[in-house]
Design a protein around this motif. Structure first.
Motif, PDB file in Angstrom:
ATOM      1  N   PHE A 248      45.883  35.846  47.164  1.00 60.15           N
ATOM      2  CA  PHE A 248      45.713  34.521  46.548  1.00 60.15           C
ATOM      3  C   PHE A 248      45.817  34.776  44.841  1.00 60.15           C
ATOM      4  CE2 PHE A 248      44.092  33.430  50.447  1.00 60.15           C
ATOM      5  CZ  PHE A 248      44.738  32.261  50.710  1.00 60.15           C
ATOM      6  N   ILE A 249      45.493  35.848  44.283  1.00 58.06           N
ATOM      7  CA  ILE A 249      45.399  36.215  42.952  1.00 58.06           C
ATOM      8  C   ILE A 249      46.839  36.261  42.427  1.00 58.06           C
ATOM      9  CG2 ILE A 249      44.810  37.409  41.087  1.00 58.06           C
ATOM     10  CD1 ILE A 249      42.223  38.209  42.583  1.00 58.06           C
ATOM     11  N   GLU A 250      47.466  37.045  43.052  1.00 62.17           N
ATOM     12  CA  GLU A 250      48.977  37.127  42.790  1.00 62.17           C
ATOM     13  C   GLU A 250      49.940  35.725  42.740  1.00 62.17           C
ATOM     14  OE1 GLU A 250      50.642  39.930  45.261  1.00 62.17           O
ATOM     15  OE2 GLU A 250      49.501  41.661  44.321  1.00 62.17           O
ATOM     16  N   ARG A 251      49.358  34.905  43.748  1.00 54.75           N
ATOM     17  CA  ARG A 251      50.373  33.711  43.896  1.00 54.75           C
ATOM     18  C   ARG A 251      49.514  32.331  43.234  1.00 54.75           C
ATOM     19  NH1 ARG A 251      51.474  37.209  47.210  1.00 54.75           N
ATOM     20  NH2 ARG A 251      53.371  37.164  48.446  1.00 54.75           N
ATOM     21  N   ARG A 252      48.598  32.833  42.357  1.00 53.81           N
ATOM     22  CA  ARG A 252      48.126  31.601  41.766  1.00 53.81           C
ATOM     23  C   ARG A 252      48.748  31.472  40.364  1.00 53.81           C
ATOM     24  NH1 ARG A 252      41.709  32.022  40.256  1.00 53.81           N
ATOM     25  NH2 ARG A 252      42.538  33.451  38.841  1.00 53.81           N
ATOM     26  N   PRO A 253      49.225  30.366  39.845  1.00 53.22           N
ATOM     27  CA  PRO A 253      49.738  30.037  38.601  1.00 53.22           C
ATOM     28  C   PRO A 253      48.568  30.041  37.428  1.00 53.22           C
ATOM     29  CG  PRO A 253      49.570  28.034  39.777  1.00 53.22           C
ATOM     30  CD  PRO A 253      49.474  29.293  40.972  1.00 53.22           C
ATOM     31  N   SER A 254      48.886  30.556  36.531  1.00 57.13           N
ATOM     32  CA  SER A 254      47.845  30.807  35.456  1.00 57.13           C
ATOM     33  C   SER A 254      48.169  30.230  34.213  1.00 57.13           C
ATOM     34  CB  SER A 254      47.332  32.095  35.168  1.00 57.13           C
ATOM     35  OG  SER A 254      46.417  32.318  34.167  1.00 57.13           O
ATOM     36  N   ARG A 255      47.614  29.330  33.715  1.00 56.13           N
ATOM     37  CA  ARG A 255      47.783  28.860  32.027  1.00 56.13           C
ATOM     38  C   ARG A 255      47.153  29.338  31.076  1.00 56.13           C
ATOM     39  NH1 ARG A 255      51.268  24.587  33.045  1.00 56.13           N
ATOM     40  NH2 ARG A 255      51.493  23.670  35.131  1.00 56.13           N
ATOM     41  N   TRP A 256      46.355  30.446  31.366  1.00 52.32           N
ATOM     42  CA  TRP A 256      45.424  31.076  30.330  1.00 52.32           C
ATOM     43  C   TRP A 256      46.523  31.882  29.175  1.00 52.32           C
ATOM     44  CZ3 TRP A 256      40.263  30.261  30.125  1.00 52.32           C
ATOM     45  CH2 TRP A 256      39.795  29.592  31.221  1.00 52.32           C
TER      46      TRP A 256
ATOM     47  N   THR B  79      38.625  42.770  45.689  1.00 53.28           N
ATOM     48  CA  THR B  79      39.758  43.746  45.910  1.00 53.28           C
ATOM     49  C   THR B  79      40.481  43.815  47.175  1.00 53.28           C
ATOM     50  OG1 THR B  79      38.259  45.407  46.319  1.00 53.28           O
ATOM     51  CG2 THR B  79      38.926  45.213  43.973  1.00 53.28           C
ATOM     52  N   SER B  80      40.190  42.930  48.029  1.00 54.05           N
ATOM     53  CA  SER B  80      40.479  42.754  49.345  1.00 54.05           C
ATOM     54  C   SER B  80      42.085  42.354  49.206  1.00 54.05           C
ATOM     55  CB  SER B  80      39.659  42.208  50.265  1.00 54.05           C
ATOM     56  OG  SER B  80      39.672  40.806  49.896  1.00 54.05           O
ATOM     57  N   ALA B  81      42.609  42.654  50.432  1.00 57.06           N
ATOM     58  CA  ALA B  81      44.223  42.013  50.596  1.00 57.06           C
ATOM     59  C   ALA B  81      44.249  40.389  50.286  1.00 57.06           C
ATOM     60  CB  ALA B  81      44.775  42.525  51.707  1.00 57.06           C
ATOM     61  N   ALA B  82      43.380  39.733  50.914  1.00 55.26           N
ATOM     62  CA  ALA B  82      43.224  38.360  51.006  1.00 55.26           C
ATOM     63  C   ALA B  82      43.189  37.891  49.481  1.00 55.26           C
ATOM     64  CB  ALA B  82      42.488  37.727  51.928  1.00 55.26           C
ATOM     65  N   SER B  83      42.279  38.551  48.996  1.00 55.90           N
ATOM     66  CA  SER B  83      41.849  38.149  47.720  1.00 55.90           C
ATOM     67  C   SER B  83      43.156  38.526  46.642  1.00 55.90           C
ATOM     68  CB  SER B  83      40.780  38.887  46.958  1.00 55.90           C
ATOM     69  OG  SER B  83      39.371  38.735  47.836  1.00 55.90           O
ATOM     70  N   LEU B  84      43.551  39.468  46.783  1.00 57.28           N
ATOM     71  CA  LEU B  84      44.991  39.878  45.796  1.00 57.28           C
ATOM     72  C   LEU B  84      45.937  39.197  46.202  1.00 57.28           C
ATOM     73  CD1 LEU B  84      44.596  43.722  45.808  1.00 57.28           C
ATOM     74  CD2 LEU B  84      43.935  42.230  44.115  1.00 57.28           C
TER      75      LEU B  84
ATOM     76  N   ILE C 247      35.361  27.839  54.695  1.00 59.30           N
ATOM     77  CA  ILE C 247      34.145  28.126  53.960  1.00 59.30           C
ATOM     78  C   ILE C 247      33.870  29.702  54.016  1.00 59.30           C
ATOM     79  CG2 ILE C 247      31.760  27.801  53.635  1.00 59.30           C
ATOM     80  CD1 ILE C 247      32.244  25.033  54.436  1.00 59.30           C
ATOM     81  N   LEU C 248      34.045  30.240  55.424  1.00 60.34           N
ATOM     82  CA  LEU C 248      33.830  31.579  55.443  1.00 60.34           C
ATOM     83  C   LEU C 248      34.808  32.431  54.758  1.00 60.34           C
ATOM     84  CD1 LEU C 248      32.965  31.643  59.100  1.00 60.34           C
ATOM     85  CD2 LEU C 248      31.611  32.074  57.408  1.00 60.34           C
ATOM     86  N   VAL C 249      36.102  32.144  54.734  1.00 62.35           N
ATOM     87  CA  VAL C 249      37.128  32.920  54.018  1.00 62.35           C
ATOM     88  C   VAL C 249      36.660  32.923  52.450  1.00 62.35           C
ATOM     89  CG1 VAL C 249      39.783  32.823  53.263  1.00 62.35           C
ATOM     90  CG2 VAL C 249      38.911  32.379  55.718  1.00 62.35           C
ATOM     91  N   THR C 250      36.478  31.504  52.061  1.00 67.85           N
ATOM     92  CA  THR C 250      36.131  31.759  50.676  1.00 67.85           C
ATOM     93  C   THR C 250      34.905  32.604  50.040  1.00 67.85           C
ATOM     94  OG1 THR C 250      36.904  29.138  50.703  1.00 67.85           O
ATOM     95  CG2 THR C 250      35.316  30.145  48.641  1.00 67.85           C
TER      96      THR C 250
END
Length: 493
Positions: free
Chosen positions: A453-461, A446-451, A435-438
């Motif tokens: 997860f964003i780079e490795r998240r598959p997108s179907r948009w 823009t933090s390293a952790a957020s980027l 919960i704390l990480v989320t």
């Protein structure tokens, strides 16, 4: 009974009270055993006795034989009484000479000394145990008795009394008649001095007293009894010598709302032989153990005092079911709970009460069951979940070193409980960390952790492009530009 007027010092005198004069049919039979001899603490003639309360001697008339005349002990279930004749030195030891007491502690009750059929409250400076109940106030009556009930009503002679000599005494017919009392912190002495019978003045004056001791003993002392007590008429007033106690039951009257009727039921009475009451005689009554003295389940249900004691977990009280708390006992469902005689908690090592009687042989079925279980526990393990009584037996065996399997089982169970607690704590910590990480990534995109997860998240948009709108520079309009991974964003955005 007859009606008594009660002084206005009472906050309220109950009028709607019905007294059930019949003794309750419930009877007890104590274990037959030899009674211990009573320590008389006799003092030599003319010297003060060592009894608490400053007991002093009463000199015998000259020419009397000093031979001992003692009535044998009589067991009254709640009390043991012993009567001392006029020529026994103990009867003199038990008489309290109020005239030699501190004058500031001896009080003459002015109202009682000049009225007929009157009663007044007297406060005690100590807790006086009566039938196992502790009293701090009593009601002294002109008729030669003490009323001990909590509910004050007019028919005081019916029950709940301590009566050295209850009769139709009228202190107002003589100026020499007084009702005096003395309290030294360990004993209360109430003395009826030179009182006469209203309906037979010519019989002479009576002088007697009742002493209430802090240890529960009750002593009747008789200095002047001009005639045999059996010859006193009971036509206009009851004639009684002894004790009585009762319980009060409150009944609701359905026809009249918010009105209740109190009914008093006498559950026990001690009747002493009136023929033994003579000049210079005395009666000593020693309290016997009652169920009310036990304050925990184990000693209560295993007590061997002659009563069928039961424990009520709701009231946290030990009782035979017949005492002053009878209504609470019934209303709380204690009679049903007391049938199984099983304690809710494990019975630990039972301490013997100060004046209880013990036996080496089992006297009830319950004790025989425990004895049989002790011999067979080592070879026969229980096949189902242990009951509360089984747990108590297991603890008893462990303390005596008869079985070690129970100790191993307890250790294993303790290890399992510890592992379960550690696992729950680890799971809670993992959930809290997630919960704390989320929350952190949500507020820091823009933090390293957020980027990461964003780079490795598959997108179907569908791919989007931004087009500057005509108007406010912050306005942007998006439109699909094709099925691609990711987004196309203009520099202005």
């Amino acid at each position: 009974g007859v009606f008594y007027e009660v002084t206005q010092s009472f906050p309220q005198v109950e009028e709607n009270v019905q007294v059930e004069s019949r003794i309750n049919s419930h009877r007890w039979k104590r274990h037959s055993e030899s009674l211990k001899s009573v320590d008389t603490n006799r003092a030599s003639m003319g010297q003060d006795s060592s009894e608490p309360g400053g007991f002093t001697d009463l000199l015998l008339e000259e020419g009397h034989d000093n031979a001992t005349q003692i009535e044998e002990d009589t067991d009254h279930n709640y009390y043991t009484s012993r009567t001392y004749g006029p020529y026994d030195s103990t009867s003199r030891d038990l008489w309290v000479n109020i005239d030699q007491m501190e004058k500031d502690k001896v009080k003459i009750h002015g109202i009682l000394s000049n009225t007929h059929r009157q009663a007044a409250r007297v406060n005690l400076s100590f807790d006086f145990p009566f039938y196992g109940h502790f009293l701090r106030e009593i009601t002294v009556a002109t008729g030669g008795f003490i009323y001990t009930g909590e509910v004050v009503h007019r028919m005081l002679t019916a029950t709940q009394y301590i009566a050295p000599l209850m009769a139709n005494f009228d202190p107002s017919v003589s100026r020499n008649s007084t009702v005096r009392y003395f309290d030294n912190g360990t004993a209360l002495v109430v003395q009826w001095d030179h009182v006469h019978l209203q309906d037979n003045y010519n019989l002479g004056s009576f002088t007697f007293q009742a002493t209430l001791l802090s240890d529960g003993r009750i002593i009747f002392g008789y200095k002047e009894i001009p005639v045999s007590v059996t010859q006193i008429s009971s036509t206009n007033h009851p004639v009684k010598v002894g004790l009585s106690d009762a319980f009060v039951v409150v009944h609701r009257i359905q026809q009249i709302p918010n009105v209740r009727r109190r009914t008093i039921y006498e559950y026990h009475r001690v009747e002493l032989q009136m023929s033994k009451i003579t000049n210079l005689s005395a009666v000593e009554m020693i309290p016997l153990p009652t169920c009310l003295q036990f304050n925990s389940c184990g000693p209560c249900v295993t007590a061997q005092i002659g009563f069928n004691c039961s424990w009520c977990s709701k009231l946290q009280r030990c009782s035979s079911g017949f005492d002053r708390h009878r209504q609470d006992w019934v209303d709380s469902g204690c009679p049903e709970e007391s049938k199984d005689k099983i304690c809710e908690k494990n019975i630990e090592e039972i301490e013997t009460p100060p004046y209880s009687t013990t036996t080496s042989q089992p006297t009830t079925t319950r004790f025989r069951v425990l004895t049989t279980t002790r011999g067979s526990t080592m070879s026969h393990l229980p096949t189902s979940l242990p009951t509360e009584d089984d747990t108590k037996i297991a603890l008893h065996l462990k303390d005596n070193g008869a079985s070690t399997d129970d100790s191993a089982a307890e250790k294993k169970g303790g290890t399992l409980h510890a592992g379960l607690i550690v696992g729950i704590l680890i799971l809670v910590l993992i959930v809290a960390a997630a919960i704390l990480v989320t929350v952190y990534m949500y507020h820091h995109p823009t933090s390293a952790a957020s980027l990461f997860f964003i780079e490795r998240r598959p997108s179907r948009w569908p791919a989007m492009k931004f087009r500057r709108g005509s108007g406010h520079p912050a306005y942007a309009e998006v439109e699909p530009v094709g099925e691609k991974e990711g987004f196309i964003v203009s520099e202005q955005c």
